[in-house]
Motif scaffolding. Structure first.
Motif, PDB file in Angstrom:
ATOM      1  N   GLN A   8       0.848  -1.215   0.000  1.00 25.44           N
ATOM      2  CA  GLN A   8       0.000   0.000   0.000  1.00 25.44           C
ATOM      3  C   GLN A   8       0.876   1.256   0.000  1.00 25.44           C
ATOM      4  OE1 GLN A   8      -2.180  -1.227   3.505  1.00 25.44           O
ATOM      5  NE2 GLN A   8      -4.118  -1.230   2.395  1.00 25.44           N
ATOM      6  N   LEU A   9       1.968   1.210   0.755  1.00 26.42           N
ATOM      7  CA  LEU A   9       2.874   2.363   0.789  1.00 26.42           C
ATOM      8  C   LEU A   9       3.396   2.681  -0.595  1.00 26.42           C
ATOM      9  CD1 LEU A   9       5.203   1.950   3.911  1.00 26.42           C
ATOM     10  CD2 LEU A   9       3.485   3.713   3.522  1.00 26.42           C
ATOM     11  N   GLU A  10       3.786   1.635  -1.328  1.00 28.26           N
ATOM     12  CA  GLU A  10       4.359   1.869  -2.653  1.00 28.26           C
ATOM     13  C   GLU A  10       3.339   2.528  -3.587  1.00 28.26           C
ATOM     14  OE1 GLU A  10       7.206  -0.513  -5.718  1.00 28.26           O
ATOM     15  OE2 GLU A  10       5.192  -1.273  -5.452  1.00 28.26           O
ATOM     16  N   MET A  11       2.077   2.139  -3.426  1.00 29.23           N
ATOM     17  CA  MET A  11       1.049   2.699  -4.323  1.00 29.23           C
ATOM     18  C   MET A  11       0.650   4.123  -3.934  1.00 29.23           C
ATOM     19  SD  MET A  11      -1.459  -0.503  -5.168  1.00 29.23           S
ATOM     20  CE  MET A  11      -1.829  -1.003  -3.499  1.00 29.23           C
ATOM     21  N   THR A  12       0.673   4.454  -2.631  1.00 29.02           N
ATOM     22  CA  THR A  12       0.062   5.722  -2.200  1.00 29.02           C
ATOM     23  C   THR A  12       1.046   6.757  -1.658  1.00 29.02           C
ATOM     24  OG1 THR A  12      -0.268   4.867   0.043  1.00 29.02           O
ATOM     25  CG2 THR A  12      -2.054   4.485  -1.525  1.00 29.02           C
ATOM     26  N   TRP A  13       2.359   6.449  -1.610  1.00 29.75           N
ATOM     27  CA  TRP A  13       3.270   7.317  -0.851  1.00 29.75           C
ATOM     28  C   TRP A  13       3.379   8.738  -1.405  1.00 29.75           C
ATOM     29  CZ3 TRP A  13       8.127   9.331  -2.401  1.00 29.75           C
ATOM     30  CH2 TRP A  13       8.556   8.936  -3.667  1.00 29.75           C
ATOM     31  N   ARG A  14       3.211   8.903  -2.719  1.00 33.34           N
ATOM     32  CA  ARG A  14       3.343  10.258  -3.289  1.00 33.34           C
ATOM     33  C   ARG A  14       2.197  11.180  -2.882  1.00 33.34           C
ATOM     34  NH1 ARG A  14       7.338  10.820  -6.953  1.00 33.34           N
ATOM     35  NH2 ARG A  14       8.190   8.936  -7.894  1.00 33.34           N
ATOM     36  N   SER A  15       1.039  10.580  -2.595  1.00 32.64           N
ATOM     37  CA  SER A  15      -0.144  11.405  -2.305  1.00 32.64           C
ATOM     38  C   SER A  15      -0.345  11.644  -0.807  1.00 32.64           C
ATOM     39  CB  SER A  15      -1.386  10.736  -2.897  1.00 32.64           C
ATOM     40  OG  SER A  15      -1.501   9.428  -2.375  1.00 32.64           O
ATOM     41  N   ARG A  16       0.579  11.179   0.036  1.00 31.87           N
ATOM     42  CA  ARG A  16       0.384  11.309   1.481  1.00 31.87           C
ATOM     43  C   ARG A  16       1.573  11.987   2.137  1.00 31.87           C
ATOM     44  NH1 ARG A  16      -3.378   6.794   2.880  1.00 31.87           N
ATOM     45  NH2 ARG A  16      -3.241   7.639   4.985  1.00 31.87           N
ATOM     46  N   VAL A  17       1.313  12.584   3.296  1.00 30.02           N
ATOM     47  CA  VAL A  17       2.385  13.144   4.114  1.00 30.02           C
ATOM     48  C   VAL A  17       2.555  12.284   5.365  1.00 30.02           C
ATOM     49  CG1 VAL A  17       3.199  15.179   5.363  1.00 30.02           C
ATOM     50  CG2 VAL A  17       1.811  15.444   3.288  1.00 30.02           C
ATOM     51  N   HIS A  18       1.414  11.859   5.940  1.00 30.98           N
ATOM     52  CA  HIS A  18       1.455  11.017   7.141  1.00 30.98           C
ATOM     53  C   HIS A  18       1.063   9.597   6.758  1.00 30.98           C
ATOM     54  CE1 HIS A  18       1.992  14.646   9.417  1.00 30.98           C
ATOM     55  NE2 HIS A  18       0.885  15.155   8.898  1.00 30.98           N
ATOM     56  N   GLN A  85       5.233   7.182  12.513  1.00 30.24           N
ATOM     57  CA  GLN A  85       5.803   8.505  12.163  1.00 30.24           C
ATOM     58  C   GLN A  85       7.153   8.403  11.451  1.00 30.24           C
ATOM     59  OE1 GLN A  85       4.182  10.016  16.365  1.00 30.24           O
ATOM     60  NE2 GLN A  85       5.860  11.215  15.619  1.00 30.24           N
ATOM     61  N   TYR A  86       7.176   7.598  10.416  1.00 30.59           N
ATOM     62  CA  TYR A  86       8.394   7.444   9.609  1.00 30.59           C
ATOM     63  C   TYR A  86       8.243   8.255   8.323  1.00 30.59           C
ATOM     64  CZ  TYR A  86       5.002   4.131   7.807  1.00 30.59           C
ATOM     65  OH  TYR A  86       3.843   3.575   7.339  1.00 30.59           O
ATOM     66  N   ALA A  87       9.310   8.388   7.579  1.00 34.07           N
ATOM     67  CA  ALA A  87       9.245   9.085   6.279  1.00 34.07           C
ATOM     68  C   ALA A  87       9.478   8.063   5.162  1.00 34.07           C
ATOM     69  CB  ALA A  87      10.308  10.173   6.224  1.00 34.07           C
ATOM     70  N   ILE A  88       8.998   8.389   3.972  1.00 36.44           N
ATOM     71  CA  ILE A  88       9.245   7.542   2.793  1.00 36.44           C
ATOM     72  C   ILE A  88      10.043   8.358   1.775  1.00 36.44           C
ATOM     73  CG2 ILE A  88       8.155   6.340   0.841  1.00 36.44           C
ATOM     74  CD1 ILE A  88       7.706   4.832   3.381  1.00 36.44           C
ATOM     75  N   LYS A  89      11.121   7.783   1.276  1.00 34.08           N
ATOM     76  CA  LYS A  89      11.990   8.466   0.290  1.00 34.08           C
ATOM     77  C   LYS A  89      12.165   7.559  -0.919  1.00 34.08           C
ATOM     78  CE  LYS A  89      13.205  11.825   3.200  1.00 34.08           C
ATOM     79  NZ  LYS A  89      14.168  11.699   4.265  1.00 34.08           N
ATOM     80  N   THR A  90      12.568   8.156  -2.038  1.00 34.68           N
ATOM     81  CA  THR A  90      12.931   7.306  -3.176  1.00 34.68           C
ATOM     82  C   THR A  90      14.240   6.591  -2.840  1.00 34.68           C
ATOM     83  OG1 THR A  90      13.985   9.218  -4.172  1.00 34.68           O
ATOM     84  CG2 THR A  90      11.800   8.682  -4.975  1.00 34.68           C
ATOM     85  N   THR A 110      11.638   0.757  -5.370  1.00 28.03           N
ATOM     86  CA  THR A 110      11.624   2.171  -5.770  1.00 28.03           C
ATOM     87  C   THR A 110      11.690   3.124  -4.577  1.00 28.03           C
ATOM     88  OG1 THR A 110       9.215   2.035  -5.822  1.00 28.03           O
ATOM     89  CG2 THR A 110      10.368   1.821  -7.931  1.00 28.03           C
ATOM     90  N   ILE A 111      11.198   2.652  -3.407  1.00 29.44           N
ATOM     91  CA  ILE A 111      11.173   3.540  -2.230  1.00 29.44           C
ATOM     92  C   ILE A 111      11.813   2.852  -1.031  1.00 29.44           C
ATOM     93  CG2 ILE A 111       9.150   4.886  -2.905  1.00 29.44           C
ATOM     94  CD1 ILE A 111       7.468   3.023  -1.095  1.00 29.44           C
ATOM     95  N   GLU A 112      12.148   3.647  -0.006  1.00 27.70           N
ATOM     96  CA  GLU A 112      12.676   3.076   1.238  1.00 27.70           C
ATOM     97  C   GLU A 112      12.078   3.830   2.425  1.00 27.70           C
ATOM     98  OE1 GLU A 112      16.823   3.494   0.281  1.00 27.70           O
ATOM     99  OE2 GLU A 112      16.956   5.484   1.187  1.00 27.70           O
ATOM    100  N   ILE A 113      12.040   3.136   3.572  1.00 26.54           N
ATOM    101  CA  ILE A 113      11.526   3.732   4.805  1.00 26.54           C
ATOM    102  C   ILE A 113      12.691   4.445   5.488  1.00 26.54           C
ATOM    103  CG2 ILE A 113      10.455   3.213   7.038  1.00 26.54           C
ATOM    104  CD1 ILE A 113       9.684   0.432   5.592  1.00 26.54           C
ATOM    105  N   SER A 114      12.475   5.681   5.911  1.00 21.69           N
ATOM    106  CA  SER A 114      13.548   6.455   6.527  1.00 21.69           C
ATOM    107  C   SER A 114      13.188   6.754   7.984  1.00 21.69           C
ATOM    108  CB  SER A 114      13.709   7.765   5.734  1.00 21.69           C
ATOM    109  OG  SER A 114      14.802   8.489   6.200  1.00 21.69           O
ATOM    110  N   LEU A 115      14.076   6.355   8.901  1.00 17.70           N
ATOM    111  CA  LEU A 115      13.820   6.570  10.331  1.00 17.70           C
ATOM    112  C   LEU A 115      14.775   7.640  10.855  1.00 17.70           C
ATOM    113  CD1 LEU A 115      13.515   2.853  11.569  1.00 17.70           C
ATOM    114  CD2 LEU A 115      11.807   4.270  10.438  1.00 17.70           C
TER     115      LEU A 115
END
Length: 306
Positions: A8-18, A85-90, A110-115
């Protein structure tokens, strides 16, 4: 609380902040990287990569700066994490990739979780193994153990895990990272046998982020090395110079560290333990060696070839 999945993160990460919390299991862990430079004033310039997975697949997770000394040792292979409360980056394109034990597992590359400590301040919780529920669908850690008799047929750069009884361990040696640089890699050679061949595993063990293990590899200890790479000299006699070297995601374990590790359930590990019970400790002790200079691969017999 409402959870999300990696797919789900991979599909929706561009449209979300939280993002909703994530529940994942650590499958692989890289060595700790120090990226400090004299001109940059960072308090704790550390970074570590993990590969984490849920029922939908596997993704990279990056632990940054002061979170590294706080969390790196607690996040073991097999640990279950609740992340909030993590961030998602390319994804960073040039990082190393471990070879998954489960070849069917989907990888989200394509993306990674950033802590991070801030922007946003990540909240990390470790879920004890006895509280992990089967319905969460978290994948088990899978391995690719090989025996010494199988090694001769494996191609160069093949990824595998090994277990053996240490018969030789060399002194720690250093090699320069760059020709004229001041940084060094620290490594040592070891031999380990598993009863399936007359030949030992020849292991080139670079110091990972486990100094307490690296410094205490002794003859007669049970040694487990994961995510090792096959190195074979394809030019000379290929069988004589085959050895295994550590990768960025290698983990090393010795007697005293095995309890509770996921690999203890592996069939080849159980077979090895059965074999050790048939061996006489005194006989093996006579064959063990420690320290000294170990030139490998061996130089040719005469100077003309050299």
């Amino acid at each position: 609380s409402k959870l999300t999945s990696l797919s789900q993160l991979e599909m929706t990460w561009r449209s979300r902040v939280h993002f909703h919390p994530l529940l994942v299991r650590v499958l692989y862990k890289s060595r700790l990287r120090y990226y400090g430079k004299p001109e940059k004033k960072l308090d704790m310039p550390y970074q570590a990569y993990f590969e984490v997975a849920d029922s939908s697949g596997m993704m990279s997770m990056v632990l940054w700066n002061s979170l590294c000394p706080e969390w790196y040792n607690s996040m073991k292979v097999g640990t279950v994490l609740l992340l909030e409360q993590y961030a998602i980056k390319t994804s960073y394109p040039f990082k190393t990739q471990p070879t998954p034990g489960d070849s069917q597992m989907k990888r989200f590359a394509t993306i990674e979780i950033s802590l991070n400590v801030r922007d946003p301040p990540t909240k990390i919780s470790i879920i004890p193994e006895e509280m992990v529920k089967p319905e969460w669908g978290l994948p088990e850690v899978k391995y690719r153990f090989i025996t010494r008799s199988e090694l001769d047929n494996l191609p160069n750069n093949h990824s595998c895990d090994v277990i053996g009884l240490v018969t030789f361990v060399g002194r720690a040696e250093r090699s320069r990272k760059r020709e004229h640089g001041e940084d060094f890699w620290l490594y040592r050679w070891a031999h380990a046998i598993d009863g399936t061949s007359d030949q030992p595993f020849i292991l080139e063990l670079f110091a990972t982020s486990q100094p307490d293990v690296f410094e205490h590899i002794h003859p007669m200890t049970y040694l487990v090395c994961t995510q090792m790479r096959v190195v074979r000299d394809l030019t000379e006699n290929p069988s004589s110079t085959i050895y295994l070297t550590t990768s960025n995601e290698s983990q090393i374990f010795i007697t005293g560290w095995h309890k509770g590790q996921p690999y203890t359930k592996d069939t080849k590990v159980k077979n090895f333990i059965q074999w050790t019970k048939t061996q006489s400790e005194a006989d093996q002790m006579k064959k063990t060696v420690i320290g000294g200079y170990y030139p490998f691969p061996r130089p040719p017999n005469n100077f003309l070839k050299y």
